[in-house]
Design a protein around this motif. Structure first.
Motif, PDB file in Angstrom:
ATOM      1  N   GLU A  86       0.836  -1.203   0.000  1.00 17.64           N
ATOM      2  CA  GLU A  86       0.000   0.000   0.000  1.00 17.64           C
ATOM      3  C   GLU A  86       0.867   1.247   0.000  1.00 17.64           C
ATOM      4  O   GLU A  86       0.619   2.185  -0.767  1.00 17.64           O
ATOM      5  CB  GLU A  86      -0.928  -0.017   1.219  1.00 17.64           C
ATOM      6  CG  GLU A  86      -1.900   1.129   1.264  1.00 17.64           C
ATOM      7  CD  GLU A  86      -2.914   1.122   0.139  1.00 17.64           C
ATOM      8  OE1 GLU A  86      -3.377   2.222  -0.229  1.00 17.64           O
ATOM      9  OE2 GLU A  86      -3.251   0.042  -0.389  1.00 17.64           O
ATOM     10  N   LEU A  87       1.877   1.273   0.836  1.00 23.26           N
ATOM     11  CA  LEU A  87       2.770   2.436   0.894  1.00 23.26           C
ATOM     12  C   LEU A  87       3.518   2.637  -0.419  1.00 23.26           C
ATOM     13  O   LEU A  87       3.665   3.768  -0.890  1.00 23.26           O
ATOM     14  CB  LEU A  87       3.755   2.284   2.054  1.00 23.26           C
ATOM     15  CG  LEU A  87       3.166   2.472   3.441  1.00 23.26           C
ATOM     16  CD1 LEU A  87       4.114   1.945   4.506  1.00 23.26           C
ATOM     17  CD2 LEU A  87       2.828   3.932   3.678  1.00 23.26           C
ATOM     18  N   SER A  88       3.995   1.549  -1.017  1.00 20.38           N
ATOM     19  CA  SER A  88       4.756   1.673  -2.271  1.00 20.38           C
ATOM     20  C   SER A  88       3.908   2.285  -3.369  1.00 20.38           C
ATOM     21  O   SER A  88       4.431   2.968  -4.252  1.00 20.38           O
ATOM     22  CB  SER A  88       5.314   0.317  -2.703  1.00 20.38           C
ATOM     23  OG  SER A  88       4.283  -0.531  -3.160  1.00 20.38           O
ATOM     24  N   ASN A  89       2.619   2.081  -3.299  1.00 21.70           N
ATOM     25  CA  ASN A  89       1.708   2.650  -4.284  1.00 21.70           C
ATOM     26  C   ASN A  89       1.644   4.176  -4.182  1.00 21.70           C
ATOM     27  O   ASN A  89       1.272   4.844  -5.142  1.00 21.70           O
ATOM     28  CB  ASN A  89       0.311   2.046  -4.112  1.00 21.70           C
ATOM     29  CG  ASN A  89      -0.598   2.387  -5.259  1.00 21.70           C
ATOM     30  OD1 ASN A  89      -0.215   2.323  -6.416  1.00 21.70           O
ATOM     31  ND2 ASN A  89      -1.820   2.759  -4.931  1.00 21.70           N
ATOM     32  N   HIS A  90       2.025   4.721  -3.042  1.00 25.52           N
ATOM     33  CA  HIS A  90       1.968   6.166  -2.832  1.00 25.52           C
ATOM     34  C   HIS A  90       3.271   6.878  -3.170  1.00 25.52           C
ATOM     35  O   HIS A  90       3.337   8.109  -3.072  1.00 25.52           O
ATOM     36  CB  HIS A  90       1.536   6.473  -1.397  1.00 25.52           C
ATOM     37  CG  HIS A  90       0.147   6.022  -1.107  1.00 25.52           C
ATOM     38  ND1 HIS A  90      -0.970   6.671  -1.582  1.00 25.52           N
ATOM     39  CD2 HIS A  90      -0.316   4.949  -0.418  1.00 25.52           C
ATOM     40  CE1 HIS A  90      -2.052   6.041  -1.191  1.00 25.52           C
ATOM     41  NE2 HIS A  90      -1.683   4.983  -0.489  1.00 25.52           N
ATOM     42  N   LEU A  91       4.309   6.119  -3.538  1.00 25.63           N
ATOM     43  CA  LEU A  91       5.540   6.751  -4.013  1.00 25.63           C
ATOM     44  C   LEU A  91       5.255   7.422  -5.351  1.00 25.63           C
ATOM     45  O   LEU A  91       4.452   6.915  -6.139  1.00 25.63           O
ATOM     46  CB  LEU A  91       6.648   5.703  -4.182  1.00 25.63           C
ATOM     47  CG  LEU A  91       7.158   5.061  -2.899  1.00 25.63           C
ATOM     48  CD1 LEU A  91       7.966   3.812  -3.223  1.00 25.63           C
ATOM     49  CD2 LEU A  91       7.985   6.049  -2.080  1.00 25.63           C
ATOM     50  N   SER A  92       5.918   8.524  -5.616  1.00 28.11           N
ATOM     51  CA  SER A  92       5.683   9.216  -6.887  1.00 28.11           C
ATOM     52  C   SER A  92       6.175   8.359  -8.055  1.00 28.11           C
ATOM     53  O   SER A  92       7.102   7.545  -7.908  1.00 28.11           O
ATOM     54  CB  SER A  92       6.386  10.575  -6.904  1.00 28.11           C
ATOM     55  OG  SER A  92       7.793  10.408  -6.969  1.00 28.11           O
ATOM     56  N   GLU A  93       5.554   8.544  -9.198  1.00 26.57           N
ATOM     57  CA  GLU A  93       5.975   7.809 -10.403  1.00 26.57           C
ATOM     58  C   GLU A  93       7.422   8.152 -10.757  1.00 26.57           C
ATOM     59  O   GLU A  93       8.184   7.286 -11.171  1.00 26.57           O
ATOM     60  CB  GLU A  93       5.038   8.118 -11.570  1.00 26.57           C
ATOM     61  CG  GLU A  93       3.661   7.498 -11.423  1.00 26.57           C
ATOM     62  CD  GLU A  93       3.690   5.992 -11.210  1.00 26.57           C
ATOM     63  OE1 GLU A  93       4.437   5.284 -11.922  1.00 26.57           O
ATOM     64  OE2 GLU A  93       2.967   5.516 -10.317  1.00 26.57           O
ATOM     65  N   GLU A  94       7.789   9.404 -10.589  1.00 25.50           N
ATOM     66  CA  GLU A  94       9.161   9.836 -10.859  1.00 25.50           C
ATOM     67  C   GLU A  94      10.143   9.061  -9.985  1.00 25.50           C
ATOM     68  O   GLU A  94      11.188   8.608 -10.448  1.00 25.50           O
ATOM     69  CB  GLU A  94       9.291  11.336 -10.593  1.00 25.50           C
ATOM     70  CG  GLU A  94      10.686  11.871 -10.739  1.00 25.50           C
ATOM     71  CD  GLU A  94      10.772  13.327 -10.299  1.00 25.50           C
ATOM     72  OE1 GLU A  94      11.598  13.608  -9.407  1.00 25.50           O
ATOM     73  OE2 GLU A  94      10.015  14.160 -10.845  1.00 25.50           O
TER      74      GLU A  94
END
Length: 134
Positions: free
Chosen positions: A54-62
């Motif tokens: 879940e947290l990794s999904n909130h990292l920016s695409e950049e």
């Protein structure tokens, strides 16, 4: 909070769950046999993996593009399986994730966090030097 700071905050939370996985392994023992037969052990680990995904999904695409040595999409995919198809999770695959992938993820994220802190400290020192020069 800047995008960079938000990503670092997320990484710190991810590393916290990686440590929680390690602590859970220490508590129950680093044994596939115990893991495969103890639902409390598997559930505790699965919750941590779900949170990491879940947290990794909130990292920016950049960020994910820059630090692409980690399969961020697969981490999110595992989260989805754990969340929505828990009964179909292969115990051996989950164990391999816990014993191989989570320690690597922890080390990788810690490296990024440490680099950020060094850069942040250098920036603070440079700002202080600039103040003295004026």
């Amino acid at each position: 909070m800047s995008n960079r700071e938000r990503n670092i905050d997320i990484l710190e939370r991810i590393t916290g769950y990686c440590l929680e996985v390690k602590n859970t392994q220490s508590y129950f023992g680093n044994s596939f046999e115990v893991f495969s037969t103890n639902s409390i052990y598997r559930n505790a680990i699965s919750l941590c993996l779900l949170q990491i995904g879940e947290l990794s999904n909130h990292l920016s695409e950049e960020f994910k593009e820059r630090y692409n040595e980690i399969p961020w999409r697969n981490i999110k995919g595992l989260r989805n399986i754990v969340a929505h198809q828990y009964e179909s999770v292969n115990t051996r695959t989950l164990w391999e994730t816990v014993t191989q992938d989570v320690p690597m993820l922890h080390q990788y994220c810690n490296g990024i966090i440490e680099n950020y802190r060094v850069l942040e400290q250098d920036s603070i020192e440079n700002d202080n030097e600039d103040e003295y020069e004026h």
